[in-house]
Motif scaffolding. Structure first.
Motif, mmCIF file in Angstrom:
data_model
loop_
_atom_site.group_PDB
_atom_site.id
_atom_site.type_symbol
_atom_site.label_atom_id
_atom_site.label_comp_id
_atom_site.label_asym_id
_atom_site.label_seq_id
_atom_site.Cartn_x
_atom_site.Cartn_y
_atom_site.Cartn_z
ATOM 1 N N GLU A 87 0.544 -1.876 -0.175
ATOM 2 C CA GLU A 87 0.294 -0.068 0.216
ATOM 3 C C GLU A 87 0.760 1.283 -0.302
ATOM 4 O OE1 GLU A 87 -2.573 -3.138 3.136
ATOM 5 O OE2 GLU A 87 0.238 -1.801 2.643
ATOM 6 N N CYS A 134 -2.940 -0.356 -4.175
ATOM 7 C CA CYS A 134 -2.740 -1.510 -3.724
ATOM 8 C C CYS A 134 -1.987 -1.997 -4.853
ATOM 9 C CB CYS A 134 -3.396 -1.925 -2.689
ATOM 10 S SG CYS A 134 -3.393 -3.337 -2.491
ATOM 11 N N TRP A 189 -10.112 -3.829 1.508
ATOM 12 C CA TRP A 189 -9.514 -2.490 2.398
ATOM 13 C C TRP A 189 -10.435 -2.828 3.707
ATOM 14 C CZ3 TRP A 189 -5.710 0.962 0.996
ATOM 15 C CH2 TRP A 189 -5.484 0.764 -0.082
#
Length: 128
Positions: free
Chosen positions: A6, A22, A36
């Motif tokens: 990330e 990501c 997420w």
């Protein structure tokens, strides 16, 4: 080995925006779903939303609907989380997670145990 990285976190004022990324890598891994999650200090990790890799179906937690948006770049194997109208209560470490979906009809998991692969997290701080 599957890796999720990330990036994009930081400090922003309330009402501002951030875009998290990501990046998913792995020699033979092709994710079917990316989720997420976020974890604020002293709180449990909670589901923010997810995106299906093929087709782009998305789901969002109620508390981010209308403010957060997922997108993806297949060529870069990267999922983005665009966060707008940020609030101080959005302050948390944000994690992305990935998995292969064994069937085409399987829903995007909304719990931690639905994802075997995780990134290291990126801090988002929203000041009031």
């Amino acid at each position: 080995q599957v890796q999720l990285v990330e990036s994009g976190g930081g400090l922003v004022q309330a009402g501002g925006s951030l875009r998290l990324s990501c990046a998913v890598s792995g020699r033979t891994f092709s994710p079917h779903a990316v989720g997420w999650f976020r974890q604020a200090p002293g709180k449990e990790r909670e589901f923010v939303g997810g995106i299906r890799w093929n087709g782009g179906t998305t789901i969002y937690a109620d508390f981010v609907k209308g403010r957060f948006t997922f997108s993806k770049d297949n060529a870069k194997n990267t999922v983005y989380l665009q966060m707008n109208s940020l609030k101080p209560e959005d302050t948390a470490v944000y994690y992305c997670a990935a998995r292969v979906l064994p069937t085409r009809t399987m829903l995007i998991p909304t719990t931690e145990d639905g994802y075997p692969y995780w990134g290291q997290g990126t801090q988002v701080t929203v000041s009031s």
